[in-house]
Design a protein around this motif. Structure first.
Motif, PDB file in Angstrom:
ATOM      1  N   ILE A 179      13.595  -5.717  -0.975  1.00  0.00           N
ATOM      2  CA  ILE A 179      13.735  -4.715  -1.742  1.00  0.00           C
ATOM      3  C   ILE A 179      14.569  -3.789  -0.886  1.00  0.00           C
ATOM      4  N   ALA A 225       0.896  -1.304   0.086  1.00  0.00           N
ATOM      5  CA  ALA A 225      -0.192   0.067   0.054  1.00  0.00           C
ATOM      6  C   ALA A 225       0.754   1.202   0.034  1.00  0.00           C
ATOM      7  N   GLY A 268       5.437  -0.260  -3.510  1.00  0.00           N
ATOM      8  CA  GLY A 268       4.554  -1.485  -3.598  1.00  0.00           C
ATOM      9  C   GLY A 268       3.349  -1.244  -4.195  1.00  0.00           C
ATOM     10  N   TYR A 286       0.517  -2.569   7.147  1.00  0.00           N
ATOM     11  CA  TYR A 286       0.119  -2.236   8.273  1.00  0.00           C
ATOM     12  C   TYR A 286      -0.740  -0.733   8.096  1.00  0.00           C
ATOM     13  N   LEU A 287      -0.903  -0.144   6.990  1.00  0.00           N
ATOM     14  CA  LEU A 287      -1.527   0.880   6.571  1.00  0.00           C
ATOM     15  C   LEU A 287      -0.904   2.212   7.396  1.00  0.00           C
ATOM     16  N   THR A 288       0.575   2.455   7.633  1.00  0.00           N
ATOM     17  CA  THR A 288       0.959   3.439   8.139  1.00  0.00           C
ATOM     18  C   THR A 288       0.554   4.846   7.593  1.00  0.00           C
ATOM     19  N   ILE A 297       4.502  -6.706   9.841  1.00  0.00           N
ATOM     20  CA  ILE A 297       5.480  -7.614   9.703  1.00  0.00           C
ATOM     21  C   ILE A 297       6.341  -7.878  11.104  1.00  0.00           C
ATOM     22  N   VAL A 298       6.017  -6.904  11.951  1.00  0.00           N
ATOM     23  CA  VAL A 298       6.623  -6.920  13.160  1.00  0.00           C
ATOM     24  C   VAL A 298       6.085  -8.115  14.133  1.00  0.00           C
ATOM     25  N   GLY A 317      18.063   3.316  -6.408  1.00  0.00           N
ATOM     26  CA  GLY A 317      18.411   4.355  -5.995  1.00  0.00           C
ATOM     27  C   GLY A 317      16.942   5.317  -5.784  1.00  0.00           C
ATOM     28  N   ASN A 318      17.032   6.521  -6.136  1.00  0.00           N
ATOM     29  CA  ASN A 318      16.022   7.437  -5.607  1.00  0.00           C
ATOM     30  C   ASN A 318      14.926   7.347  -6.589  1.00  0.00           C
ATOM     31  N   THR A 337      10.810  -2.225  12.348  1.00  0.00           N
ATOM     32  CA  THR A 337      10.198  -2.572  11.133  1.00  0.00           C
ATOM     33  C   THR A 337      11.088  -3.175  10.102  1.00  0.00           C
ATOM     34  N   GLY A 353      -1.851  -5.868   8.650  1.00  0.00           N
ATOM     35  CA  GLY A 353      -1.195  -6.614   9.817  1.00  0.00           C
ATOM     36  C   GLY A 353       0.263  -5.975   9.621  1.00  0.00           C
TER      37      GLY A 353
HETATM   38  N1  NAD Z   1      11.421   5.454  -2.431  1.00  0.00           N
HETATM   39  C1  NAD Z   1      12.597   5.329  -2.587  1.00  0.00           C
HETATM   40  O1  NAD Z   1      13.303   6.054  -3.291  1.00  0.00           O
HETATM   41  C2  NAD Z   1      13.224   4.002  -2.440  1.00  0.00           C
HETATM   42  C3  NAD Z   1      14.579   3.875  -2.929  1.00  0.00           C
HETATM   43  C4  NAD Z   1      15.313   2.416  -2.634  1.00  0.00           C
HETATM   44  C5  NAD Z   1      14.662   1.479  -1.550  1.00  0.00           C
HETATM   45  N2  NAD Z   1      13.525   1.823  -1.323  1.00  0.00           N
HETATM   46  C6  NAD Z   1      12.766   0.665  -0.410  1.00  0.00           C
HETATM   47  O2  NAD Z   1      11.581   0.217  -1.167  1.00  0.00           O
HETATM   48  C7  NAD Z   1      10.600  -0.054  -0.107  1.00  0.00           C
HETATM   49  C8  NAD Z   1       9.476   0.835  -0.415  1.00  0.00           C
HETATM   50  O3  NAD Z   1       9.750   2.058  -0.369  1.00  0.00           O
HETATM   51  P1  NAD Z   1       8.645   3.160  -0.349  1.00  0.00           P
HETATM   52  O4  NAD Z   1       9.221   4.152  -0.891  1.00  0.00           O
HETATM   53  O5  NAD Z   1       7.437   2.701  -1.348  1.00  0.00           O
HETATM   54  O6  NAD Z   1       8.185   3.220   1.193  1.00  0.00           O
HETATM   55  P2  NAD Z   1       6.709   4.010   1.567  1.00  0.00           P
HETATM   56  O7  NAD Z   1       7.192   4.310   3.066  1.00  0.00           O
HETATM   57  O8  NAD Z   1       6.103   4.736   0.629  1.00  0.00           O
HETATM   58  O9  NAD Z   1       5.929   2.576   1.914  1.00  0.00           O
HETATM   59  C9  NAD Z   1       6.132   1.590   2.893  1.00  0.00           C
HETATM   60  C10 NAD Z   1       4.862   0.821   3.059  1.00  0.00           C
HETATM   61  O10 NAD Z   1       5.160  -0.157   4.075  1.00  0.00           O
HETATM   62  C11 NAD Z   1       4.062  -0.208   5.170  1.00  0.00           C
HETATM   63  N3  NAD Z   1       4.491  -0.573   6.389  1.00  0.00           N
HETATM   64  C12 NAD Z   1       5.320   0.058   7.065  1.00  0.00           C
HETATM   65  N4  NAD Z   1       5.744  -0.495   8.248  1.00  0.00           N
HETATM   66  C13 NAD Z   1       5.087  -1.594   8.297  1.00  0.00           C
HETATM   67  C14 NAD Z   1       4.646  -2.819   8.989  1.00  0.00           C
HETATM   68  N5  NAD Z   1       5.300  -2.949  10.442  1.00  0.00           N
HETATM   69  N6  NAD Z   1       4.001  -3.824   8.655  1.00  0.00           N
HETATM   70  C15 NAD Z   1       3.611  -3.932   7.443  1.00  0.00           C
HETATM   71  N7  NAD Z   1       3.515  -2.778   6.400  1.00  0.00           N
HETATM   72  C16 NAD Z   1       4.313  -1.619   6.902  1.00  0.00           C
HETATM   73  C17 NAD Z   1       3.573   1.078   5.054  1.00  0.00           C
HETATM   74  O11 NAD Z   1       2.231   1.321   5.671  1.00  0.00           O
HETATM   75  C18 NAD Z   1       3.689   1.605   3.517  1.00  0.00           C
HETATM   76  O12 NAD Z   1       2.418   1.126   2.919  1.00  0.00           O
HETATM   77  C19 NAD Z   1      11.226   0.225   1.275  1.00  0.00           C
HETATM   78  O13 NAD Z   1      11.960  -1.179   1.718  1.00  0.00           O
HETATM   79  C20 NAD Z   1      12.471   1.079   0.869  1.00  0.00           C
HETATM   80  O14 NAD Z   1      13.520   0.851   1.859  1.00  0.00           O
HETATM   81  C21 NAD Z   1      12.905   2.830  -1.549  1.00  0.00           C
END
Ligand code: NAD
Ligand code: DAU
Length: 318
Positions: free
Chosen positions: A121, A9, A13, A33-35, A59-60, A177-178, A98, A57
């Motif tokens: 990831i 979400a 993802g 977990y819908l944070t 992951i912890v 990367g970003n 987390t 839910g």
């Molecule tokens: N955004 C980037 O530029 C980038 C770059 C490299 C790697 N990443 C990695 O990619 C992955 C996704 O990044 P993103 O930018 O989409 O992050 P994001 O913060 O947008 O989304 C993270 C998601 O994880 C969920 N989440 C958080 N804690 C949780 C828990 N305890 N249990 C279940 N779900 C939980 C949140 O609700 C959220 O939907 C991460 O692992 C991040 O480290 C991101």
């Protein structure tokens, strides 16, 4: 075939789930977990699709995870994490829970045989900082994280590595990367610029603004993960880079120009603590071994991203 997407979400993802819906016939379970960083409305809409099931839910929490392990998965794509560096500098607790403990709990499930493989990831931030003359990070660059977020991700990468070496579990790690594109939380740099420019507010630029990031359009990232899901080798790490190194000030200027807004909106503010100067990624392993090719240009993807945010601001959707 069943696929489990943790963190489905969130920004990347959610893009990945939409990508899988378009390009495959998989049944997809989203576990999130819908944070604050997630998109519950979007997930609700997606669950009207017969191939999507959502389970809320953490992951912890072992019980939460066990509720999802009610069927066999072809793969787990593990995105769930706390992802914002600035937040980790203010308070690292959730990041440790987390990103490290949560990844450990998911790894533990693999012993039970519910999934044929897991793609973890991760991020280029685990490699630390580059100087302007250094070559881009390869998969063999040492791990040298400089902030609590990247340290928590590096810790999870090492756990994954150790579970492959010790238990031969079917694990792959990716480091990208970003990312930028639709659905990224407004706390991150590119959405912050677009939001503030749209509402004619000052845009905070940390330090001298000459830090360099290697930008990757999220759809290119999703295609790379799909390819790794199909052809990646267990035990391997794959870097995923956009080949788009830009200084932060150049990114702000380009967005302001595209939006027809003045540079006077830029406000130099105090630098981030432990701010890495430059990230750059060498993706040649992914290109040579799995045949990955980027499909999207930076400028065009940036324009699309700006338009997506403007549509959502105008429709009061964000
Ligand atoms: N955004 C980037 O530029 C980038 C770059 C490299 C790697 N990443 C990695 O990619 C992955 C996704 O990044 P993103 O930018 O989409 O992050 P994001 O913060 O947008 O989304 C993270 C998601 O994880 C969920 N989440 C958080 N804690 C949780 C828990 N305890 N249990 C279940 N779900 C939980 C949140 O609700 C959220 O939907 C991460 O692992 C991040 O480290 C991101
Ligand atoms: C939010 C914000 C950021 N910045 C700067 C800090 C960084 O040099 C750059 C990008 O910042 P962020 O968008 O927070 O991204 P960054 O710290 O690089 O981390 C991102 O990219 C990483 C991959 O490199 C991911 O692992 C992280 O999850 C993701 O958040 O812009 C500013 O100058 N002003 C800002 O307001």
């Amino acid at each position: 075939m069943n696929i489990l997407v943790t963190g489905g979400a969130g920004f990347i993802g959610l893009n990945f789930v939409r990508h899988l819906l378009k390009t495959t016939l998989y049944n997809i379970t989203v576990f999130d977990y819908l944070t604050y960083a997630s998109h519950p409305k979007e997930i609700k809409q997606l669950t009207s699709h017969s191939r999507i099931r959502f389970i809320k839910g953490s992951i912890v929490n072992v019980r939460d995870i066990e509720a999802v392990m009610d069927q066999e998965y072809e793969a787990i794509i593990h995105f769930a994490a706390e992802s914002h560096v600035d937040k980790s500098i203010q308070n690292a607790g959730d990041f440790i829970q987390t990103n490290i403990v949560g990844t450990y709990q998911i790894l533990q499930q693999l012993f039970k045989g519910y999934a044929k493989k897991m793609i973890h990831i991760s991020t280029d931030e685990v490699y630390g900082n580059l100087n302007s003359t250094d070559l881009p990070f390869t998969e063999n660059s040492p791990l040298s994280p400089n902030n609590p977020y990247s340290a928590s991700k590096a810790s999870s990468d090492l756990l994954v590595r150790s579970y492959y070496e010790t238990f031969q579990l079917p694990l792959i790690t990716t480091r990208c990367g970003n990312n930028f594109g639709p659905f990224q939380h407004i706390e991150k740099f590119i959405p912050t610029i677009i939001y503030n420019a749209f509402y004619n507010q000052k845009i905070p630029l940390y330090g001298d603004g000459l830090q360099v990031r290697d930008w990757l359009f999220v759809e290119d990232h999703c295609q790379a993960i799909s390819l790794i899901l199909e052809k990646g080798k267990c035990g391997e790490v794959y870097n995923i880079g956009g080949g788009n190194e830009r200084t932060n000030i150049d990114v702000v200027r380009q967005i302001l120009e595209m939006m027809g807004k003045p540079e006077s909106l830029i406000e130099y503010v105090e630098d981030r603590k432990g701010h890495d100067r430059r990230y750059a990624i060498d993706s040649s392993k992914l290109q040579k071994e799995l045949g990955w090719k980027q499909a999207f240009y930076f400028d065009e993807s940036l324009k699309k991203t700006i338009q997506w945010y403007i549509n959502n601001f105008e429709g009061n959707l964000l």
